[in-house]
Design an enzyme around this catalytic site. Structure first.
Site, short mmCIF file in Angstrom:
data_model
loop_
_atom_site.label_atom_id
_atom_site.label_comp_id
_atom_site.label_asym_id
_atom_site.label_seq_id
_atom_site.Cartn_x
_atom_site.Cartn_y
_atom_site.Cartn_z
N GLU A 37 15.80 11.88 -5.33
CA GLU A 37 15.51 10.45 -5.43
C GLU A 37 15.14 10.18 -6.89
OE1 GLU A 37 11.80 8.87 -3.89
OE2 GLU A 37 12.83 7.07 -3.22
N CYS B 86 12.35 1.52 -2.55
CA CYS B 86 12.69 2.56 -1.57
C CYS B 86 13.95 2.16 -0.81
CB CYS B 86 11.56 2.78 -0.61
SG CYS B 86 11.24 1.36 0.41
N GLU C 23 -2.53 3.79 -8.69
CA GLU C 23 -3.32 3.69 -9.93
C GLU C 23 -2.49 3.13 -11.07
OE1 GLU C 23 -2.11 6.22 -8.32
OE2 GLU C 23 -2.03 8.08 -9.47
N LYS D 279 -6.22 2.18 -0.74
CA LYS D 279 -6.14 2.94 -2.00
C LYS D 279 -4.78 2.61 -2.60
CE LYS D 279 -4.85 6.03 -4.21
NZ LYS D 279 -4.06 5.80 -5.47
P1 NAD Z 1 3.63 8.66 -5.00
O1 NAD Z 1 3.93 9.52 -3.82
O2 NAD Z 1 3.55 9.29 -6.33
O3 NAD Z 1 2.23 7.90 -4.79
C1 NAD Z 1 1.93 7.19 -3.62
C2 NAD Z 1 0.43 7.18 -3.42
O4 NAD Z 1 -0.03 8.52 -3.26
C3 NAD Z 1 -0.33 6.59 -4.61
O5 NAD Z 1 -1.39 5.79 -4.13
C4 NAD Z 1 -0.83 7.83 -5.35
O6 NAD Z 1 -2.05 7.61 -6.01
C5 NAD Z 1 -1.00 8.84 -4.23
N1 NAD Z 1 -0.78 10.22 -4.67
C6 NAD Z 1 0.06 10.64 -5.66
N2 NAD Z 1 0.02 11.98 -5.77
C7 NAD Z 1 -0.83 12.43 -4.83
C8 NAD Z 1 -1.28 13.73 -4.44
N3 NAD Z 1 -0.83 14.83 -5.04
N4 NAD Z 1 -2.14 13.83 -3.42
C9 NAD Z 1 -2.60 12.73 -2.79
N5 NAD Z 1 -2.21 11.47 -3.12
C10 NAD Z 1 -1.34 11.31 -4.12
O7 NAD Z 1 4.70 7.47 -4.99
P2 NAD Z 1 4.93 6.37 -6.10
O8 NAD Z 1 5.59 6.99 -7.27
O9 NAD Z 1 3.72 5.55 -6.30
O10 NAD Z 1 5.99 5.42 -5.34
C11 NAD Z 1 7.35 5.67 -5.32
C12 NAD Z 1 7.74 6.41 -4.07
O11 NAD Z 1 7.38 5.68 -2.91
C13 NAD Z 1 9.25 6.61 -3.96
O12 NAD Z 1 9.49 7.90 -3.48
C14 NAD Z 1 9.67 5.57 -2.93
O13 NAD Z 1 10.85 5.86 -2.23
C15 NAD Z 1 8.50 5.58 -2.03
N6 NAD Z 1 8.44 4.36 -1.24
C16 NAD Z 1 8.79 4.44 0.06
C17 NAD Z 1 8.78 3.30 0.83
C18 NAD Z 1 9.15 3.37 2.28
O14 NAD Z 1 8.92 2.39 2.95
N7 NAD Z 1 9.69 4.46 2.79
C19 NAD Z 1 8.40 2.08 0.27
C20 NAD Z 1 8.04 2.04 -1.08
C21 NAD Z 1 8.06 3.19 -1.82
#
Ligand code: NAD
Length: 498
Positions: free
Chosen positions: A383, A282, A177, A174
């Site tokens: 962040e 990240c 989006e 998944k």
């Molecule tokens: P996000 O948490 O908004 O989304 C991540 C995934 O979760 C997406 O596929 C999204 O559709 C889904 N999602 C979003 N809201 C949800 C909900 N309420 N319930 C269930 N699923 C949900 O993150 P983002 O904005 O896409 O990515 C950026 C974040 O990812 C930053 O916080 C970054 O630090 C983190 N990140 C961490 C790493 C790591 O290795 N630790 C690597 C890359 C990115």
């Protein structure tokens, strides 16, 4: 016209019509470039069922045959890396060179998984007890879900998928989006590499799709990467539904600059790691901890480098930093500029004033620098995930370490120094999962594993490398004795090893 981006189920684009769709943007122009399916629960079921049907055949496919598919996939990725990078740039906004770097790191993970026949070897103890042999084998979990964030639409899925399928699992991915097309491109390459239908599926969507995977009884494991609140939710929901879960969360990465550091090297690193990919990494450096008396001189060097950064459309060869991923995200990041000023930080460089080489409707924000940041400010605590670098001044190595160890995140950190003893002490004392010594973004190579500590990771295993193989397999230990003339009859005692 906006392109349709459909699920990929059972080896092909899904032919159905989604009840809901989401808009995908070209961040450099602000135009809608695609409409992506948002899965309903019945579509989650379709994707999981396809993966479940493919599992028995794939788990019994020989290691040699699985590894051959991965070798072919690796060749196709290499041959198509520019096209994949262009897809990433078009929906994420990062500059092409950066997107190519992302694809390069993704290829590393595929190369690691190609070695699966050697990597999955178990242990064997002959004659553990008299004429009894004991051996361990590693078996796949079954159907696993991979849920990925927007910021690495090619690399993060490929942190997980190659190891998962190399180990004999089948996968439902998944993706975010916000930039979903890279996942479909990868699915097509897998199909061309000869991966059987249903072994790798892509399910697009939002929380409905994620919740569907987290609660589906057939899904056995979940690998998640995203922000900390969602990572915690995914970990708690997935584990309470009986699944194995690894959930990587957000970060606030500090870079310590000691007074003896090479300041040009440190300034180059702070600017590269703070503003590369517009800070949407990240492992981005978001806090520079300047140990007295280095602050003034370091800040001057950082500012002079920021002033000449070329911000523009990621497709243009000379752009060094692209736009943010969406207008909403850009606005959220921009709101921190006012919050920082209101809290009393010094706005040393205001990204809103930076010259932009791109259309006015793009999601732009230039590089921003705050000085005199304190730990109680929101620009330090949150962040921000944008091109905003905070400088915290501190009086000693010890207070720099204390600051970092008190931070709730623990993804990456770096120290810049010419003192080997200080660097060694830092790597020992710091409570962070990935540490760089004169290296600002210490993302481990594919044969190590990637993961933070504290609120940057929920679960026990890190991503990819050896931890990935552990996550995607269950160990079984077999104790065997083949009949021979010494068979000793009934014995109700607990088996002894002698
Ligand atoms: P996000 O948490 O908004 O989304 C991540 C995934 O979760 C997406 O596929 C999204 O559709 C889904 N999602 C979003 N809201 C949800 C909900 N309420 N319930 C269930 N699923 C949900 O993150 P983002 O904005 O896409 O990515 C950026 C974040 O990812 C930053 O916080 C970054 O630090 C983190 N990140 C961490 C790493 C790591 O290795 N630790 C690597 C890359 C990115």
């Amino acid at each position: 016209m906006a392109a349709r981006i459909s699920h990929w189920i059972d080896g092909k684009p899904w032919a159905g019509v989604a009840a809901r769709t989401g808009e995908v943007y070209d961040p450099a122009t602000g135009a809608v470039s695609g409409l992506v399916d948002f899965a309903a629960p019945s579509e989650v079921d379709e994707a999981v069922s396809a993966a479940a049907r493919a599992f028995p055949g794939w788990r019994d496919t020989s290691l040699a045959a699985r590894s051959k598919v991965l070798f072919r996939f690796r060749e196709l990725l290499v041959a198509n890396k520019d096209e994949l990078a262009a897809i990433v740039t078009a929906e994420h906004g990062k500059v092409l060179d950066d997107a190519a770097g992302e694809v390069g790191r993704a290829i590393e993970n595929v190369e690691f998984a190609c070695g699966v026949p050697a990597l999955l070897k178990g242990g064997f103890s002959e004659n553990a007890s008299t004429k009894v042999d004991v051996y361990s084998i590693r078996q796949p979990l079954g159907v696993v879900g991979v849920i990925s964030p927007f910021n690495f639409p090619a690399m993060v899925p490929l942190w997980f998928v190659p190891n998962a399928i190399a180990c004999g699992n089948t996968v439902v991915l998944k993706p975010s989006e916000k930039d979903p097309s890279a996942a479909n491109f990868i699915a097509d390459l897998f199909a061309r590499a000869g991966l059987p239908d249903g072994v790798f599926n892509v399910l697009h969507g939002d929380k409905v799709a994620v919740d569907g995977l987290l609660t589906h009884p057939t899904v056995r494991g979940i690998s998640f990467v995203g922000s900390t609140p969602i990572a915690k939710y995914v970990y708690e929901t997935g584990t309470s539904n009986g699944k194995r879960v690894q959930a990587l969360g957000g970060a606030k990465n500090h870079m310590v600059v000691l007074p003896d550091a090479d300041l040009d090297l440190a300034a180059d690193a702070a600017v590269s790691a703070g503003f590369g990919s517009a800070g949407e990494r990240c492992m981005a450096v978001s806090v520079v901890v300047a140990v007295d008396p280095v602050g003034d001189e370091l800040i001057e060097r950082v500012k002079s480098r920021m002033a000449v950064l070329k911000v523009g459309d990621g497709r243009e060869k000379d752009s060094e930093m692209g736009p943010l991923v969406t207008a909403a995200h850009r606005d959220k990041v921009t709101s921190y500029l006012d919050a920082g000023v209101a809290a009393g930080a010094t706005l040393a460089v205001d990204g809103r004033d930076h010259e932009i080489a791109g259309p006015a409707d793009g999601f732009w924000l230039g590089p921003t620098l705050f000085d005199n940041v304190r730990p109680d400010m929101s620009i330090y605590q949150d962040e921000i995930f944008g091109p905003v670098l905070a400088v915290v001044r501190t009086d000693s190595y010890e207070s720099a370490v204390e600051l970092i160890n008190n931070n709730p995140y623990g993804n990456g950190t770096a120290i810049f120094t010419n003192d080997g003893g200080a660097a060694r002490r830092f790597q020992n004392e710091i409570e962070v999962g990935m540490v760089g010594v004169n290296v600002p973004i210490p993302v481990p190579v594919g044969y190590y594993s990637f993961g933070g500590w504290k609120n940057s990771l929920f679960g026990d295993t890190h991503a990819y490398g050896p931890d990935g193989l552990h996550f995607y397999t269950r160990t079984k230990v077999v104790t065997s004795r083949w009949l021979d003339p010494s068979h000793g009859g009934v014995n109700l005692g607990f088996p002894r090893n002698d």
